[in-house]
Design a protein around this motif. Structure first.
Motif, PDB file in Angstrom:
ATOM      1  N   ALA A  51      -2.402   0.741  -0.274  1.00  0.00           N
ATOM      2  CA  ALA A  51      -0.987   0.368  -0.542  1.00  0.00           C
ATOM      3  C   ALA A  51      -0.448   1.686  -0.818  1.00  0.00           C
ATOM      4  CB  ALA A  51      -0.522  -0.696  -0.433  1.00  0.00           C
ATOM      5  N   GLN A  85       1.810  -0.134  10.426  1.00  0.00           N
ATOM      6  CA  GLN A  85       3.479   0.468   9.776  1.00  0.00           C
ATOM      7  C   GLN A  85       4.321  -0.657  10.840  1.00  0.00           C
ATOM      8  OE1 GLN A  85       3.972   4.294  10.679  1.00  0.00           O
ATOM      9  NE2 GLN A  85       5.206   4.433   9.522  1.00  0.00           N
ATOM     10  N   TYR A 113       7.499  -0.372   7.025  1.00  0.00           N
ATOM     11  CA  TYR A 113       7.019  -0.616   5.649  1.00  0.00           C
ATOM     12  C   TYR A 113       4.612  -0.799   5.608  1.00  0.00           C
ATOM     13  CZ  TYR A 113      10.490  -3.737   3.700  1.00  0.00           C
ATOM     14  OH  TYR A 113      11.511  -3.615   2.741  1.00  0.00           O
ATOM     15  N   THR A 115       0.858  -2.417   6.084  1.00  0.00           N
ATOM     16  CA  THR A 115       0.705  -3.497   5.443  1.00  0.00           C
ATOM     17  C   THR A 115      -1.404  -3.515   5.475  1.00  0.00           C
ATOM     18  OG1 THR A 115       2.095  -5.627   5.917  1.00  0.00           O
ATOM     19  CG2 THR A 115      -0.159  -5.879   5.911  1.00  0.00           C
ATOM     20  N   GLN A 140      -4.263  -8.680   1.325  1.00  0.00           N
ATOM     21  CA  GLN A 140      -3.367  -8.120   2.668  1.00  0.00           C
ATOM     22  C   GLN A 140      -2.099  -7.976   1.138  1.00  0.00           C
ATOM     23  OE1 GLN A 140      -0.622 -10.030   5.160  1.00  0.00           O
ATOM     24  NE2 GLN A 140      -2.046  -8.960   6.392  1.00  0.00           N
ATOM     25  N   THR A 142       1.296  -5.191   0.735  1.00  0.00           N
ATOM     26  CA  THR A 142       2.262  -4.214   1.829  1.00  0.00           C
ATOM     27  C   THR A 142       3.530  -3.517   0.331  1.00  0.00           C
ATOM     28  OG1 THR A 142       2.462  -6.665   3.014  1.00  0.00           O
ATOM     29  CG2 THR A 142       4.703  -5.410   3.354  1.00  0.00           C
TER      30      THR A 142
END
Length: 146
Positions: A51, A85, A113, A115, A140, A142
């Motif tokens: 990220a 995305q 965003y 992820t 995960q 984001t």
């Protein structure tokens, strides 16, 4: 016979011989738990590294995947499923996906965003028979890109 019953020599060696297997199992078990927790932390850090890569360099699926797999020295960590995305609006429960260009509640434009996911499997050092021999970890992360 009375002398043999009252003789205490070697008692410590016998007690040590009885206790060493139990102490060894405790050391291996604590080490195993520590390694499993360390693997979980590696997976979480790898997702965060992916990220951070997306924030710094924009969305590039292969670059993000490389950042995830290169985040730790473990070869067991994979970027699976691949980075995604999407456009979304922030809510109290997280980010809700909307079509790009949509207007969010409050009048703000929907943001872009990414992820990023990471996963790995940990295999215990020994088979304990009462707990699972493998543990799958996934994380995960984001992040808003724009």
């Amino acid at each position: 016979m009375r002398a043999a019953v009252s003789d205490r020599r070697g008692v410590a060696a016998v007690e040590f011989g009885i206790m060493i297997p139990l102490l060894s199992l405790m050391v291996v078990s604590v080490t195993d738990i520590g390694l499993a927790i360390y693997r979980k932390m590696q997976v979480e850090n790898a997702a965060q590294a992916g990220a951070q890569y997306a924030i710094a360099r924009g969305f590039d699926a292969s670059g993000i995947s490389n950042a995830v797999t290169s985040a730790t020295n473990s070869t067991a960590i994979t970027a699976s499923p691949g980075p995604v995305q999407f456009c979304g609006c922030p809510t109290n429960a997280g980010v809700s996906a909307v079509s790009c260009g949509a207007v969010c509640t409050g009048g703000a434009q929907a943001g872009t965003y990414a992820t990023v996911s990471a996963q790995a499997t940990y295999y215990t050092l020994i088979n304990y028979q009462i707990v699972a021999a493998t543990y799958s970890y996934s994380a995960q992360s984001t992040a808003r890109l724009q």
